[in-house]
Design an enzyme around this catalytic site. Structure first.
Site, PDB file in Angstrom:
ATOM      1  N   ASP A  13       0.807  -1.221   0.000  1.00 33.89           N
ATOM      2  CA  ASP A  13       0.000   0.000   0.000  1.00 33.89           C
ATOM      3  C   ASP A  13       0.839   1.269   0.000  1.00 33.89           C
ATOM      4  O   ASP A  13       0.448   2.297   0.560  1.00 33.89           O
ATOM      5  CB  ASP A  13      -0.975  -0.004   1.204  1.00 33.89           C
ATOM      6  CG  ASP A  13      -1.812  -1.258   1.219  1.00 33.89           C
ATOM      7  OD1 ASP A  13      -2.210  -1.716   0.131  1.00 33.89           O
ATOM      8  OD2 ASP A  13      -2.041  -1.806   2.315  1.00 33.89           O
ATOM      9  N   LYS A  16       1.768   2.019  -5.216  1.00 35.05           N
ATOM     10  CA  LYS A  16       2.313   1.441  -6.458  1.00 35.05           C
ATOM     11  C   LYS A  16       1.403   1.731  -7.645  1.00 35.05           C
ATOM     12  O   LYS A  16       1.867   1.975  -8.752  1.00 35.05           O
ATOM     13  CB  LYS A  16       2.463  -0.082  -6.300  1.00 35.05           C
ATOM     14  CG  LYS A  16       3.441  -0.467  -5.222  1.00 35.05           C
ATOM     15  CD  LYS A  16       3.504  -1.975  -5.028  1.00 35.05           C
ATOM     16  CE  LYS A  16       2.295  -2.580  -4.348  1.00 35.05           C
ATOM     17  NZ  LYS A  16       2.105  -2.202  -2.948  1.00 35.05           N
ATOM     18  N   ASN A  38      -5.438 -10.283  -3.909  1.00 40.99           N
ATOM     19  CA  ASN A  38      -5.132  -9.760  -2.567  1.00 40.99           C
ATOM     20  C   ASN A  38      -4.650  -8.319  -2.653  1.00 40.99           C
ATOM     21  O   ASN A  38      -4.647  -7.597  -1.657  1.00 40.99           O
ATOM     22  CB  ASN A  38      -4.083 -10.637  -1.858  1.00 40.99           C
ATOM     23  CG  ASN A  38      -2.864 -10.958  -2.709  1.00 40.99           C
ATOM     24  OD1 ASN A  38      -2.859 -10.737  -3.922  1.00 40.99           O
ATOM     25  ND2 ASN A  38      -1.822 -11.493  -2.090  1.00 40.99           N
ATOM     26  N   GLY A  40      -4.667  -4.305  -3.748  1.00 35.50           N
ATOM     27  CA  GLY A  40      -5.646  -3.238  -3.931  1.00 35.50           C
ATOM     28  C   GLY A  40      -4.869  -1.981  -4.253  1.00 35.50           C
ATOM     29  O   GLY A  40      -4.183  -1.439  -3.397  1.00 35.50           O
ATOM     30  N   HIS A  41      -4.933  -1.540  -5.504  1.00 35.93           N
ATOM     31  CA  HIS A  41      -4.170  -0.368  -5.937  1.00 35.93           C
ATOM     32  C   HIS A  41      -5.141   0.752  -6.316  1.00 35.93           C
ATOM     33  O   HIS A  41      -6.091   0.525  -7.062  1.00 35.93           O
ATOM     34  CB  HIS A  41      -3.302  -0.717  -7.155  1.00 35.93           C
ATOM     35  CG  HIS A  41      -2.291  -1.784  -6.866  1.00 35.93           C
ATOM     36  ND1 HIS A  41      -1.468  -2.315  -7.814  1.00 35.93           N
ATOM     37  CD2 HIS A  41      -1.961  -2.420  -5.712  1.00 35.93           C
ATOM     38  CE1 HIS A  41      -0.680  -3.231  -7.270  1.00 35.93           C
ATOM     39  NE2 HIS A  41      -0.977  -3.318  -5.990  1.00 35.93           N
ATOM     40  N   ARG A 142       2.706 -29.140  -6.960  1.00 40.21           N
ATOM     41  CA  ARG A 142       2.436 -29.695  -8.296  1.00 40.21           C
ATOM     42  C   ARG A 142       1.041 -30.298  -8.405  1.00 40.21           C
ATOM     43  O   ARG A 142       0.813 -31.259  -9.115  1.00 40.21           O
ATOM     44  CB  ARG A 142       3.536 -30.706  -8.691  1.00 40.21           C
ATOM     45  CG  ARG A 142       4.874 -30.002  -8.864  1.00 40.21           C
ATOM     46  CD  ARG A 142       6.034 -30.912  -8.718  1.00 40.21           C
ATOM     47  NE  ARG A 142       6.139 -31.423  -7.361  1.00 40.21           N
ATOM     48  CZ  ARG A 142       7.148 -32.164  -6.920  1.00 40.21           C
ATOM     49  NH1 ARG A 142       8.128 -32.473  -7.747  1.00 40.21           N
ATOM     50  NH2 ARG A 142       7.187 -32.587  -5.679  1.00 40.21           N
ATOM     51  N   GLN A 223       1.759  -6.358  -3.420  1.00 38.94           N
ATOM     52  CA  GLN A 223       2.348  -6.646  -2.108  1.00 38.94           C
ATOM     53  C   GLN A 223       3.688  -5.894  -1.998  1.00 38.94           C
ATOM     54  O   GLN A 223       3.808  -4.831  -2.576  1.00 38.94           O
ATOM     55  CB  GLN A 223       2.519  -8.159  -1.881  1.00 38.94           C
ATOM     56  CG  GLN A 223       1.198  -8.892  -1.685  1.00 38.94           C
ATOM     57  CD  GLN A 223       0.422  -9.102  -2.968  1.00 38.94           C
ATOM     58  OE1 GLN A 223       0.922  -9.658  -3.918  1.00 38.94           O
ATOM     59  NE2 GLN A 223      -0.816  -8.672  -3.010  1.00 38.94           N
ATOM     60  N   GLY A 412       5.530  12.008  -3.996  1.00 35.29           N
ATOM     61  CA  GLY A 412       4.080  12.204  -4.091  1.00 35.29           C
ATOM     62  C   GLY A 412       3.610  13.217  -3.063  1.00 35.29           C
ATOM     63  O   GLY A 412       3.993  13.163  -1.891  1.00 35.29           O
ATOM     64  N   VAL A 413       2.777  14.163  -3.507  1.00 31.69           N
ATOM     65  CA  VAL A 413       2.243  15.174  -2.585  1.00 31.69           C
ATOM     66  C   VAL A 413       0.716  15.147  -2.547  1.00 31.69           C
ATOM     67  O   VAL A 413       0.078  16.067  -2.054  1.00 31.69           O
ATOM     68  CB  VAL A 413       2.763  16.592  -2.946  1.00 31.69           C
ATOM     69  CG1 VAL A 413       4.266  16.683  -2.695  1.00 31.69           C
ATOM     70  CG2 VAL A 413       2.441  16.960  -4.392  1.00 31.69           C
ATOM     71  N   GLY A 414       0.124  14.081  -3.086  1.00 33.88           N
ATOM     72  CA  GLY A 414      -1.330  13.936  -3.063  1.00 33.88           C
ATOM     73  C   GLY A 414      -1.706  12.736  -3.905  1.00 33.88           C
ATOM     74  O   GLY A 414      -0.876  12.214  -4.648  1.00 33.88           O
TER      75      GLY A 414
HETATM   76  P1  GDP Z   1      -0.775   0.293  -3.567  1.00 37.01           P
HETATM   77  O1  GDP Z   1      -1.425  -0.956  -3.110  1.00 37.01           O
HETATM   78  O2  GDP Z   1       0.701   0.304  -3.346  1.00 37.01           O
HETATM   79  O3  GDP Z   1      -1.122   0.666  -4.992  1.00 37.01           O
HETATM   80  O4  GDP Z   1      -1.357   1.460  -2.660  1.00 37.01           O
HETATM   81  P2  GDP Z   1      -2.899   1.663  -2.185  1.00 37.01           P
HETATM   82  O5  GDP Z   1      -3.672   2.186  -3.338  1.00 37.01           O
HETATM   83  O6  GDP Z   1      -3.388   0.463  -1.496  1.00 37.01           O
HETATM   84  O7  GDP Z   1      -2.721   2.769  -1.061  1.00 37.01           O
HETATM   85  C1  GDP Z   1      -2.113   3.985  -1.331  1.00 37.01           C
HETATM   86  C2  GDP Z   1      -3.122   5.104  -1.007  1.00 37.01           C
HETATM   87  O8  GDP Z   1      -2.440   6.339  -0.982  1.00 37.01           O
HETATM   88  C3  GDP Z   1      -4.193   5.265  -2.056  1.00 37.01           C
HETATM   89  O9  GDP Z   1      -5.353   5.714  -1.415  1.00 37.01           O
HETATM   90  C4  GDP Z   1      -3.649   6.362  -2.973  1.00 37.01           C
HETATM   91  O10 GDP Z   1      -4.665   7.099  -3.631  1.00 37.01           O
HETATM   92  C5  GDP Z   1      -2.949   7.229  -1.971  1.00 37.01           C
HETATM   93  N1  GDP Z   1      -1.758   7.955  -2.470  1.00 37.01           N
HETATM   94  C6  GDP Z   1      -0.788   7.535  -3.319  1.00 37.01           C
HETATM   95  N2  GDP Z   1       0.190   8.464  -3.403  1.00 37.01           N
HETATM   96  C7  GDP Z   1      -0.181   9.486  -2.574  1.00 37.01           C
HETATM   97  C8  GDP Z   1       0.421  10.718  -2.188  1.00 37.01           C
HETATM   98  O11 GDP Z   1       1.516  11.069  -2.614  1.00 37.01           O
HETATM   99  N3  GDP Z   1      -0.270  11.480  -1.264  1.00 37.01           N
HETATM  100  C9  GDP Z   1      -1.469  11.108  -0.744  1.00 37.01           C
HETATM  101  N4  GDP Z   1      -2.052  11.904   0.136  1.00 37.01           N
HETATM  102  N5  GDP Z   1      -2.054   9.949  -1.093  1.00 37.01           N
HETATM  103  C10 GDP Z   1      -1.423   9.157  -1.977  1.00 37.01           C
HETATM  104  P1  IMO Z   2      -0.994  -4.224  -2.238  1.00 43.46           P
HETATM  105  O1  IMO Z   2      -0.608  -4.736  -3.591  1.00 43.46           O
HETATM  106  C1  IMO Z   2      -0.901  -4.835   2.075  1.00 43.46           C
HETATM  107  C2  IMO Z   2      -0.886  -8.999   3.502  1.00 43.46           C
HETATM  108  C3  IMO Z   2      -2.114  -9.467   4.254  1.00 43.46           C
HETATM  109  C4  IMO Z   2      -1.494 -10.481   5.187  1.00 43.46           C
HETATM  110  C5  IMO Z   2      -0.403 -11.106   4.332  1.00 43.46           C
HETATM  111  C6  IMO Z   2      -0.801 -12.431   3.692  1.00 43.46           C
HETATM  112  O2  IMO Z   2      -2.277  -3.472  -2.225  1.00 43.46           O
HETATM  113  O3  IMO Z   2       0.138  -3.506  -1.592  1.00 43.46           O
HETATM  114  P2  IMO Z   2      -2.402 -13.068   1.671  1.00 43.46           P
HETATM  115  O4  IMO Z   2      -3.861 -12.868   1.460  1.00 43.46           O
HETATM  116  O5  IMO Z   2      -1.556 -12.441   0.606  1.00 43.46           O
HETATM  117  O6  IMO Z   2      -2.032 -14.508   1.886  1.00 43.46           O
HETATM  118  O7  IMO Z   2      -2.066 -12.322   3.060  1.00 43.46           O
HETATM  119  O8  IMO Z   2      -0.101 -10.153   3.312  1.00 43.46           O
HETATM  120  N1  IMO Z   2      -1.149  -8.412   2.161  1.00 43.46           N
HETATM  121  C7  IMO Z   2      -1.106  -7.109   1.885  1.00 43.46           C
HETATM  122  N2  IMO Z   2      -0.904  -6.035   2.687  1.00 43.46           N
HETATM  123  N3  IMO Z   2      -1.073  -4.648   0.761  1.00 43.46           N
HETATM  124  C8  IMO Z   2      -1.256  -5.711  -0.070  1.00 43.46           C
HETATM  125  O9  IMO Z   2      -1.318  -5.578  -1.409  1.00 43.46           O
HETATM  126  C9  IMO Z   2      -1.317  -6.999   0.492  1.00 43.46           C
HETATM  127  N4  IMO Z   2      -1.499  -8.241  -0.022  1.00 43.46           N
HETATM  128  C10 IMO Z   2      -1.385  -9.099   1.015  1.00 43.46           C
HETATM  129  O10 IMO Z   2      -2.737  -8.406   4.948  1.00 43.46           O
HETATM  130  O11 IMO Z   2      -0.860  -9.817   6.257  1.00 43.46           O
HETATM  131 MG    MG Z   3      -2.887  -1.600  -1.757  1.00 44.60          MG
END
Ligand code: GDP
Ligand code: IMO
Ligand code: MG
Length: 424
Positions: A13, A16, A38, A40-41, A142, A223, A412-414
């Site tokens: 999170d 990415k 698993n 969430g981007h 396997r 991840q 990143g600033v937002g």
């Molecule tokens: P990912 O899984 O690595 O793609 O990240 P997530 O989307 O799960 O979580 C990142 C969160 O931060 C999302 O809500 C993005 O919209 C937000 N985000 C990303 N870059 C920035 C930033 O530079 N500033 C702020 N305030 N939010 C950001």
């Molecule tokens: P993104 O791509 C944050 C964590 C789960 C758990 C561990 C194992 O959005 O960064 P799993 O279901 O993969 O077997 O769970 O990994 N986890 C993540 N934490 N961001 C993710 O994806 C994750 N994908 C899995 O919370 O601790």
């Molecule tokens: Mg995520």
């Protein structure tokens, strides 16, 4: 910049999805190489928020070919729910390609994921419950089912039968659950074949040819480094290799073809699920990071644990992944602190460690050693150049860069597509 890997440098999170989208206009191919739904981007385009789980974030870039490569585990139901959701919002998904060698997540994998977690009780990993671990376990054992198996009903039935037999013993005798029938699994899987067939391809061939033709290919990590099954905080990890090397095994593109490896890192740290986290905060600062950063999981809606930036983790990520650069995100979130701590090393059983300790038990005892930086106490979300950042924010970024082991490419600033300061 033909082949670029973007990956998580902390516990996920980091942003990415946004970093991937950042390279958007120059992208020909966007490839997922590990994990499954698993992930969430989040990508915010013109104020409109999109979330991708199994789909590569390049799905939002017009003209970009989105590839789900061999290293990914695919839940076909989840895939088509996501595709339909995108289509309803006017996103074109016609350029989606899925590897014939990718493994499938079936209903027995998600069931096993949930029952094993429950069985572990207080020792649970806190998985997303999406069947990721059991699907990868079958791959290594396997006994997995691959996308190509859907094209031959007889083979599919034989493989499901072989894989399900032992699981049904475990489900019924250990977990006291209803056995799952071969028929219900096969019927469910076959219901996706017509839609999936035109997407299935030899994605290694496709991607290597694209690189031969000078196309830009981006490997979008899911991840993160600290969740890697080999290099992360085992056993509190996911069941794949989200590190840079995983982009190669997960796609069939060799390491000599990769030009840039970008580690995405937050200006602080978060983690979802169980496991060690040295800089975790349990006080008002942690609460504030959670609130200002909006730290709620995109996939599971769980609250993320929050803490300060950990330079030991960043240096480790730089090393394990051979990072050519970092993308620092969410600097704007720190805009109201007077003083910002940064972890520069650990105190473990009376000994100072500047690098990741060798064993997990040491890591569990790691106490952060902090250095303190003056905050800038102002909104920086409108800054577009490094010079537009306040002096203390520039000093914070430069200090992090010096201690993190690779140059910073952007800040990143937002959340918005345009809310980025590109440094190089
Ligand atoms: P990912 O899984 O690595 O793609 O990240 P997530 O989307 O799960 O979580 C990142 C969160 O931060 C999302 O809500 C993005 O919209 C937000 N985000 C990303 N870059 C920035 C930033 O530079 N500033 C702020 N305030 N939010 C950001
Ligand atoms: P993104 O791509 C944050 C964590 C789960 C758990 C561990 C194992 O959005 O960064 P799993 O279901 O993969 O077997 O769970 O990994 N986890 C993540 N934490 N961001 C993710 O994806 C994750 N994908 C899995 O919370 O601790
Ligand atoms: Mg995520």
């Amino acid at each position: 910049m033909p082949a670029v890997v973007i990956l998580g440098a902390q516990w996920g999170d980091e942003g990415k999805g946004k970093a991937t989208d950042q390279l958007g206009s120059s992208l020909d191919y966007c490839v997922r190489t590990s994990g499954g739904n698993n992930a969430g981007h989040t990508i915010v385009v013109n104020g409109e928020k999109f979330a991708t789980h199994l789909l590569p974030s390049g799905i939002l870039t017009p003209g970009c070919v989105s590839v789900i490569a061999n290293g990914v585990v695919v839940d076909p139901g989840a895939l088509f729910r996501e595709v339909d959701g995108m289509n309803e919002r006017g996103v074109d998904t016609s350029r989606l390609v899925v590897s014939s060698n990718a493994h499938l997540i079936t209903s027995y994998h998600t069931t096993m994921d949930k029952v094993t977690e429950r069985f572990l009780g207080k020792n649970q990993i806190g998985t997303t419950g999406r069947g990721i671990g059991p699907a990868y376990a079958d791959k290594i054992n396997r006994t997995g089912i691959r996308v190509a198996d859907l094209l031959d009903e007889k083979i599919l039935r034989d493989k499901v039968e072989a894989s399900l037999d032992l699981k049904n013993h475990i489900l019924a005798k250990v977990y006291n659950r209803r056995a799952i029938t071969v028929e219900e699994v096969v019927e469910d899987l076959l219901s996706y074949v017509d839609r999936l067939r035109p997407m299935i391809a030899d994605t290694s061939l496709l991607l290597n040819r694209a690189l031969d033709d000078g196309r830009t290919v981006l490997f979008e990590g899911a991840q993160a480094t600290m969740l890697d099954v080999d290099h992360g905080t085992y056993p509190f990890v996911t069941s794949s290799n989200p590190v840079a090397g995983g982009a190669c095994t997960g796609s069939g593109v060799g390491p000599t073809r990769i030009d840039r490896v970008i580690g995405v890192v937050k200006a602080y740290t978060t983690r979802v699920g169980a496991g060690p986290f040295p800089t975790e905060l349990f006080d008002a600062d942690g609460e504030k990071l959670w609130e200002v950063g909006g730290e709620v999981g995109v996939s599971t809606g769980r609250n993320r644990r929050c803490g300060w930036y950990d330079a030991v983790v960043a240096r480790y990520a730089a090393r394990i992944n051979g990072l050519t650069e970092f993308c620092l995100t969410k600097l704007d979130v720190l805009g109201s602190w007077e003083r910002i701590p940064v972890c520069v090393g650990y105190q473990i059983d009376g000994v100072r460690h500047d690098e990741m300790p060798m064993t997990q038990s040491e890591f569990h005892h790691a106490e952060p050693i902090y250095e303190f930086f003056d905050g800038w106490q102002t909104d920086i979300s409108g800054a577009r150049t490094f010079d537009e950042l306040p002096k203390n924010a520039r000093a914070y970024v430069q200090a992090l860069e010096e201690m993190s082991g690779a140059p910073f490419w952007a800040v990143g600033v937002g959340p918005g597509r345009e809310q980025t300061v590109v440094l190089r």
